[in-house]
Design a protein around this motif. Sequence first.
Motif, mmCIF file in Angstrom:
data_model
loop_
_atom_site.group_PDB
_atom_site.id
_atom_site.type_symbol
_atom_site.label_atom_id
_atom_site.label_comp_id
_atom_site.label_asym_id
_atom_site.label_seq_id
_atom_site.Cartn_x
_atom_site.Cartn_y
_atom_site.Cartn_z
ATOM 1 N N VAL A 1 -8.105 -0.055 3.721
ATOM 2 C CA VAL A 1 -7.851 0.330 2.345
ATOM 3 C C VAL A 1 -8.950 1.298 1.917
ATOM 4 C CG1 VAL A 1 -6.638 -1.792 1.700
ATOM 5 C CG2 VAL A 1 -9.107 -1.672 1.432
ATOM 6 N N ALA A 2 -8.603 2.176 1.005
ATOM 7 C CA ALA A 2 -9.569 3.161 0.524
ATOM 8 C C ALA A 2 -9.955 2.849 -0.913
ATOM 9 C CB ALA A 2 -8.970 4.560 0.606
ATOM 10 N N GLN A 3 -11.245 2.934 -1.193
ATOM 11 C CA GLN A 3 -11.716 2.711 -2.553
ATOM 12 C C GLN A 3 -11.022 3.690 -3.492
ATOM 13 O OE1 GLN A 3 -15.937 2.573 -2.932
ATOM 14 N NE2 GLN A 3 -15.873 2.516 -5.144
ATOM 15 N N GLY A 4 -10.522 3.171 -4.600
ATOM 16 C CA GLY A 4 -9.803 3.988 -5.569
ATOM 17 C C GLY A 4 -8.310 4.052 -5.325
ATOM 18 N N GLY A 5 -7.856 3.546 -4.176
ATOM 19 C CA GLY A 5 -6.439 3.589 -3.836
ATOM 20 C C GLY A 5 -5.606 2.651 -4.699
ATOM 21 N N ALA A 6 -4.403 3.080 -5.019
ATOM 22 C CA ALA A 6 -3.471 2.259 -5.804
ATOM 23 C C ALA A 6 -2.792 1.251 -4.895
ATOM 24 C CB ALA A 6 -2.426 3.144 -6.474
ATOM 25 N N VAL A 7 -2.594 0.034 -5.401
ATOM 26 C CA VAL A 7 -1.924 -1.026 -4.649
ATOM 27 C C VAL A 7 -1.050 -1.832 -5.601
ATOM 28 C CG1 VAL A 7 -3.719 -1.284 -2.890
ATOM 29 C CG2 VAL A 7 -3.859 -2.636 -4.975
ATOM 30 N N GLU A 8 -0.168 -2.644 -5.030
ATOM 31 C CA GLU A 8 0.604 -3.633 -5.781
ATOM 32 C C GLU A 8 0.463 -4.959 -5.056
ATOM 33 O OE1 GLU A 8 4.695 -2.535 -6.316
ATOM 34 O OE2 GLU A 8 4.247 -1.636 -8.247
ATOM 35 N N VAL A 9 0.233 -6.011 -5.818
ATOM 36 C CA VAL A 9 0.075 -7.354 -5.254
ATOM 37 C C VAL A 9 1.166 -8.238 -5.827
ATOM 38 C CG1 VAL A 9 -1.480 -9.304 -4.980
ATOM 39 C CG2 VAL A 9 -2.421 -7.028 -5.218
ATOM 40 N N GLU A 10 1.819 -8.977 -4.962
ATOM 41 C CA GLU A 10 2.829 -9.952 -5.384
ATOM 42 C C GLU A 10 2.130 -11.308 -5.459
ATOM 43 O OE1 GLU A 10 6.648 -11.273 -6.429
ATOM 44 O OE2 GLU A 10 6.226 -9.220 -5.809
ATOM 45 N N VAL B 1 3.663 -15.054 -10.953
ATOM 46 C CA VAL B 1 3.344 -13.936 -11.843
ATOM 47 C C VAL B 1 4.182 -12.716 -11.498
ATOM 48 C CG1 VAL B 1 1.529 -12.307 -12.526
ATOM 49 C CG2 VAL B 1 1.005 -14.732 -12.335
ATOM 50 N N GLY B 2 4.406 -12.489 -10.212
ATOM 51 C CA GLY B 2 5.175 -11.333 -9.771
ATOM 52 C C GLY B 2 4.272 -10.191 -9.351
ATOM 53 N N ARG B 3 4.834 -8.981 -9.379
ATOM 54 C CA ARG B 3 4.107 -7.792 -8.934
ATOM 55 C C ARG B 3 3.101 -7.342 -9.990
ATOM 56 N NH1 ARG B 3 5.949 -6.324 -4.529
ATOM 57 N NH2 ARG B 3 6.260 -4.202 -3.925
ATOM 58 N N VAL B 4 1.885 -7.091 -9.518
ATOM 59 C CA VAL B 4 0.822 -6.603 -10.387
ATOM 60 C C VAL B 4 0.224 -5.369 -9.721
ATOM 61 C CG1 VAL B 4 -1.371 -7.157 -11.497
ATOM 62 C CG2 VAL B 4 0.312 -8.965 -11.109
ATOM 63 N N SER B 5 0.178 -4.274 -10.453
ATOM 64 C CA SER B 5 -0.421 -3.063 -9.887
ATOM 65 C C SER B 5 -1.914 -3.065 -10.166
ATOM 66 C CB SER B 5 0.244 -1.820 -10.475
ATOM 67 O OG SER B 5 0.101 -1.814 -11.875
ATOM 68 N N GLY B 6 -2.640 -2.343 -9.314
ATOM 69 C CA GLY B 6 -4.088 -2.273 -9.474
ATOM 70 C C GLY B 6 -4.681 -1.216 -8.566
ATOM 71 N N LEU C 1 0.847 -1.193 0.000
ATOM 72 C CA LEU C 1 0.000 0.000 0.000
ATOM 73 C C LEU C 1 0.880 1.238 0.000
ATOM 74 C CD1 LEU C 1 -2.389 -1.262 2.793
ATOM 75 C CD2 LEU C 1 -3.006 -0.973 0.403
ATOM 76 N N PRO C 2 0.464 2.293 -0.698
ATOM 77 C CA PRO C 2 1.257 3.524 -0.690
ATOM 78 C C PRO C 2 1.374 4.079 0.726
ATOM 79 C CG PRO C 2 -0.605 3.695 -2.220
ATOM 80 C CD PRO C 2 -0.739 2.412 -1.495
ATOM 81 N N GLY C 3 2.559 4.549 1.067
ATOM 82 C CA GLY C 3 2.768 5.138 2.382
ATOM 83 C C GLY C 3 3.073 4.141 3.486
ATOM 84 N N ARG C 4 3.049 2.843 3.170
ATOM 85 C CA ARG C 4 3.397 1.824 4.165
ATOM 86 C C ARG C 4 4.711 1.184 3.767
ATOM 87 N NH1 ARG C 4 -1.468 -1.339 6.926
ATOM 88 N NH2 ARG C 4 0.306 -2.290 7.935
ATOM 89 N N PRO C 5 5.669 1.148 4.679
ATOM 90 C CA PRO C 5 6.978 0.583 4.344
ATOM 91 C C PRO C 5 6.953 -0.940 4.154
ATOM 92 C CG PRO C 5 6.903 1.196 6.662
ATOM 93 C CD PRO C 5 5.610 1.654 6.049
ATOM 94 N N ASP C 6 6.088 -1.624 4.903
ATOM 95 C CA ASP C 6 6.034 -3.085 4.842
ATOM 96 C C ASP C 6 4.840 -3.549 4.019
ATOM 97 O OD1 ASP C 6 8.178 -3.064 6.606
ATOM 98 O OD2 ASP C 6 6.875 -3.201 8.368
ATOM 99 N N SER C 7 5.004 -4.712 3.402
ATOM 100 C CA SER C 7 3.864 -5.294 2.700
ATOM 101 C C SER C 7 2.969 -6.008 3.711
ATOM 102 C CB SER C 7 4.335 -6.255 1.612
ATOM 103 O OG SER C 7 5.062 -7.315 2.183
ATOM 104 N N VAL C 8 1.737 -6.220 3.332
ATOM 105 C CA VAL C 8 0.735 -6.871 4.176
ATOM 106 C C VAL C 8 0.382 -8.204 3.532
ATOM 107 C CG1 VAL C 8 -1.607 -6.665 5.082
ATOM 108 C CG2 VAL C 8 -0.202 -4.626 4.831
ATOM 109 N N THR C 9 0.293 -9.251 4.324
ATOM 110 C CA THR C 9 -0.123 -10.544 3.812
ATOM 111 C C THR C 9 -1.649 -10.574 3.754
ATOM 112 O OG1 THR C 9 1.825 -11.630 4.719
ATOM 113 C CG2 THR C 9 -0.034 -13.037 4.159
ATOM 114 N N VAL C 10 -2.172 -10.922 2.580
ATOM 115 C CA VAL C 10 -3.622 -11.018 2.404
ATOM 116 C C VAL C 10 -3.976 -12.430 1.955
ATOM 117 C CG1 VAL C 10 -3.877 -8.576 1.823
ATOM 118 C CG2 VAL C 10 -3.556 -10.230 -0.009
#
Length: 129
Positions: free
Chosen positions: A60-69, A73-78, A33-42
């Motif tokens: 999380v906020a609706q419309g917010g940008a994220v990256e999922v590993e 497949v690797g990193r996917v933005s969304g 998540l933007p602004g968070r130094p660590d990734s979160v396990t989902v």
Amino acid sequence: MESREPVTVDEEVAALSRGADRDSLFMQASLTLPGRPDSVTVRVRNLSPGGMLAEAMVQVAQGGAVEVELRNVGRVSGRIVWAGEGKFGIAFDRPVDPQAVRRQVVSQSDLPPHLRRTGLEKGPLYRRR
């Protein structure tokens, strides 16, 4: 019931994702998540080429940008297209192959010794009787 056309890009993506085939599964992924130094396990509850349903105790906020590993497949933005209590939907910026994410990758070292190949064998690993 009256059907209406999607108005925003997020609604269009959500409509496309709902219509796509989804793989129901139970696996983990890392969410950045933007602004968070660590990734979160989902927990990934379902996955389609256009997005996924994730579950985690994170704000999380609706419309917010994220990256999922995603595995294999690797990193996917969304973007977050909807959020509820502990669950949220992510629309990917590019399509992914759900079958690739689901595929188990097995290396030679994961196999028991009697199934490992040395490279000197000829023919298939197993013979038909």
